[in-house]
Design an enzyme around this catalytic site. Structure first.
Site, PDB file in Angstrom:
ATOM      1  N   ASP A 153      36.584 -54.568 -11.350  1.00 14.07           N
ATOM      2  CA  ASP A 153      35.664 -55.278 -11.290  1.00 14.07           C
ATOM      3  C   ASP A 153      35.677 -54.777 -10.156  1.00 14.07           C
ATOM      4  O   ASP A 153      36.536 -54.559  -8.979  1.00 14.07           O
ATOM      5  CB  ASP A 153      36.496 -57.004 -10.573  1.00 14.07           C
ATOM      6  CG  ASP A 153      35.370 -57.431 -10.745  1.00 14.07           C
ATOM      7  OD1 ASP A 153      34.377 -57.393 -11.256  1.00 14.07           O
ATOM      8  OD2 ASP A 153      35.830 -58.902 -10.080  1.00 14.07           O
ATOM      9  N   ALA A 193      32.801 -67.899 -10.869  1.00 16.19           N
ATOM     10  CA  ALA A 193      32.647 -69.030 -12.154  1.00 16.19           C
ATOM     11  C   ALA A 193      34.286 -69.624 -12.003  1.00 16.19           C
ATOM     12  O   ALA A 193      34.225 -71.207 -13.048  1.00 16.19           O
ATOM     13  CB  ALA A 193      31.975 -68.588 -13.770  1.00 16.19           C
TER      14      ALA A 193
END
Length: 293
Positions: A80, A211
């Site tokens: 990531d 999110a």
């Protein structure tokens, strides 16, 4: 089983669902994620941020791969926010089967150059590449510009075409961290922009970063036992479900796991002051992550 990200997102796209990508902080959190994924018989993406990789060390890659190969569900190991070409290449060589190159701090053409270099290196080794990044809370929105700080649909077409990336993280109102919105501000995702991007890139896998929904039950446990996160507000899960029914195939969640883990850890430490066996504290923290997922 360790699965190629492109294949997994293709299934998600065709069947209108999103695969969760969970950021892990250590090996115990990884095991908690896997326990939930196998219990639900659901595919999962394990994400490691460079800061977390600095903490765990490179060797965690082999341990994750060993568990993934024996798992009863599809698993992807993803880097990531790789901030450099060198780090992305290193993680590919370590065995990550998906990487994100985040050169968003660079000028547009340099961003394209670095992204293309990572894509070519990844594809030559059977690894997929994700591009895109969003900042923290999106404050600097130009009211005269429909898109403001959000993703511009015309630009993503140029970027995808010139770099050959496999998936794209878009900014439509999500934000990293626990404090995504100002006090009193209602969470809102720009589905109109999502639909425009979907029209310009039909069938292309899109990703939502930042999110976490920040469940209030987890937050209450954390704050009851010494935490100080009184105004953390996440993205409502109804909005995430709507996004997944459109073109969003991957949804990143990190904060929720940390809040659940640390809250349960604080609670166990508070309720068991006489204990000193780490298992008495780590096990409830892992169980909280599994239950949340």
């Amino acid at each position: 089983m360790l699965l190629n990200m492109k294949n997994l997102l293709s299934v998600a796209k065709d069947n209108h669902f999103a695969v969760p990508a969970f950021n892990i902080s250590d090996y115990s959190m990884f095991l908690a994620v896997m326990k939930a994924a196998e219990a639900e018989n659901a595919p999962v993406i394990i994400e490691i941020h460079p800061h977390e990789l600095d903490c765990t060390g490179d060797d965690i890659t082999e341990s994750i791969k060993a568990v993934a190969h024996k798992a009863s569900v599809p698993v992807v190991l993803h880097l990531d926010h790789g901030k450099s070409v060198e780090l992305c290449k290193k993680c590919i060589d370590l065995g990550f089967n998906s990487v994100m190159i985040d050169a968003s701090a660079e000028e547009y053409e340099e961003n394209i150059r670095q992204t293309k270099e990572v894509v070519e290196y990844a594809h030559a080794r059977g690894v997929v590449a994700e591009l895109g990044a969003i900042a923290g809370i999106e404050d600097d929105v130009n009211v005269d510009d429909k898109y403001g700080a959000f993703t511009h649909p015309d630009q993503v077409v140029d970027f995808v075409t010139r770099t050959g990336i496999d998936s794209l993280a878009i900014a439509i109102g999500t934000a990293h961290g626990a404090y995504k919105f100002k006090p009193g501000q209602n969470p809102q995702l720009r589905f109109d922009i999502l639909e425009e991007i979907q029209e310009k890139l039909p069938g292309f896998p899109l990703v939502l970063h930042g999110a976490s929904s920040v469940p209030q039950a987890s937050l209450k446990v954390l704050n009851t036992y010494g935490g100080k996160m009184p105004e953390a507000i996440g993205i409502p899960e109804t909005m995430l479900r709507e996004a997944s029914r459109k073109a969003v195939c991957k949804i990143n969640v990190g904060t929720d796991l940390r809040v659940a883990y640390v809250g349960a850890l604080r609670k166990a430490l508070y309720e068991n002051p006489e204990k000193f066996d780490a298992r008495a504290f780590i096990t409830p923290a892992m169980d909280a992550v599994t239950a949340l997922i």
